[in-house]
Design a protein around this motif. Structure first.
Motif, mmCIF file in Angstrom:
data_model
loop_
_atom_site.group_PDB
_atom_site.id
_atom_site.type_symbol
_atom_site.label_atom_id
_atom_site.label_comp_id
_atom_site.label_asym_id
_atom_site.label_seq_id
_atom_site.Cartn_x
_atom_site.Cartn_y
_atom_site.Cartn_z
ATOM 1 N N TYR A 167 -5.749 7.913 14.074
ATOM 2 C CA TYR A 167 -4.821 7.868 12.941
ATOM 3 C C TYR A 167 -5.631 8.131 11.683
ATOM 4 C CZ TYR A 167 -1.376 5.940 9.685
ATOM 5 O OH TYR A 167 -0.486 5.763 8.657
ATOM 6 N N THR A 200 -5.783 8.826 7.319
ATOM 7 C CA THR A 200 -5.155 8.637 6.026
ATOM 8 C C THR A 200 -5.911 9.472 5.004
ATOM 9 O OG1 THR A 200 -4.566 6.367 6.616
ATOM 10 C CG2 THR A 200 -4.490 6.932 4.283
ATOM 11 N N CYS A 201 -5.177 10.298 4.297
ATOM 12 C CA CYS A 201 -5.771 11.153 3.279
ATOM 13 C C CYS A 201 -5.810 10.417 1.946
ATOM 14 C CB CYS A 201 -4.936 12.424 3.104
ATOM 15 S SG CYS A 201 -4.794 13.404 4.595
ATOM 16 N N ASP A 246 -5.304 9.854 -1.948
ATOM 17 C CA ASP A 246 -4.252 10.303 -2.876
ATOM 18 C C ASP A 246 -3.003 10.787 -2.148
ATOM 19 O OD1 ASP A 246 -5.974 9.779 -5.064
ATOM 20 O OD2 ASP A 246 -6.901 11.746 -4.806
ATOM 21 N N ALA A 247 -2.694 10.142 -1.018
ATOM 22 C CA ALA A 247 -1.493 10.464 -0.229
ATOM 23 C C ALA A 247 -1.406 11.940 0.130
ATOM 24 C CB ALA A 247 -0.221 10.002 -0.948
ATOM 25 N N SER A 251 -2.366 14.596 -1.619
ATOM 26 C CA SER A 251 -1.976 15.500 -2.708
ATOM 27 C C SER A 251 -3.105 16.408 -3.183
ATOM 28 C CB SER A 251 -1.435 14.688 -3.896
ATOM 29 O OG SER A 251 -2.445 13.844 -4.405
ATOM 30 N N MET A 280 2.192 13.565 8.857
ATOM 31 C CA MET A 280 3.234 12.879 8.105
ATOM 32 C C MET A 280 2.971 13.149 6.621
ATOM 33 S SD MET A 280 2.895 11.501 11.199
ATOM 34 C CE MET A 280 1.798 10.132 11.409
ATOM 35 N N GLN A 289 4.735 13.150 4.060
ATOM 36 C CA GLN A 289 5.411 12.309 3.079
ATOM 37 C C GLN A 289 4.538 11.163 2.581
ATOM 38 O OE1 GLN A 289 6.190 12.620 6.285
ATOM 39 N NE2 GLN A 289 6.705 10.639 7.196
ATOM 40 N N ASN A 290 3.511 10.785 3.360
ATOM 41 C CA ASN A 290 2.626 9.716 2.895
ATOM 42 C C ASN A 290 1.138 10.045 3.082
ATOM 43 O OD1 ASN A 290 2.323 9.387 5.635
ATOM 44 N ND2 ASN A 290 3.199 7.335 5.720
ATOM 45 N N GLY A 291 0.832 11.297 3.417
ATOM 46 C CA GLY A 291 -0.564 11.719 3.513
ATOM 47 C C GLY A 291 -1.306 11.163 4.712
ATOM 48 N N THR A 292 -0.591 10.992 5.830
ATOM 49 C CA THR A 292 -1.224 10.488 7.044
ATOM 50 C C THR A 292 -0.956 11.445 8.197
ATOM 51 O OG1 THR A 292 0.691 9.164 7.748
ATOM 52 C CG2 THR A 292 -0.910 8.085 6.304
#
Length: 99
Positions: free
Chosen positions: A6, A8-9, A11-12, A14, A46, A48-51
């Protein structure tokens, strides 16, 4: 062995440079998705939330690190890795334990 990775980027998701990195990688045929001892079986973004998440079959955690390392270093993507079993692996383990 299978791993759920899993990510996570920052800055979500962006960051235009990160998005270009993903786009270039996916458009170029995903060259590191299948290597000796490592294969990505499925991936989802995903946006929409940068994941995102992928499921890989790998001989070891080191193989996962070889795939995620460039992303964590260059783009500061964070990853969470969870080992798991396929249906067949779980059945075999259960039968070995409990007959």
């Amino acid at each position: 062995m299978r791993f759920l990775v899993y990510w996570t980027c920052p800055d979500a998701g962006s960051d235009p440079e990160l998005n270009k990195g993903f786009l270039d990688y996916l458009s170029s045929g995903k060259p590191k998705d299948e290597q000796p001892g490592f294969k990505i079986l499925a991936r989802m973004f995903m946006p929409q939330n940068g994941t995102g998440v992928y499921i890989a079959e790998a001989e070891s955690l080191a193989h996962i690190y070889r795939h995620t390392g460039p992303w964590t270093r260059r783009f500061k993507v964070s990853v969470q890795v969870t080992p798991g079993l396929s249906d067949e692996e779980w059945v075999a383990a259960e039968q070995a334990l409990f007959g």
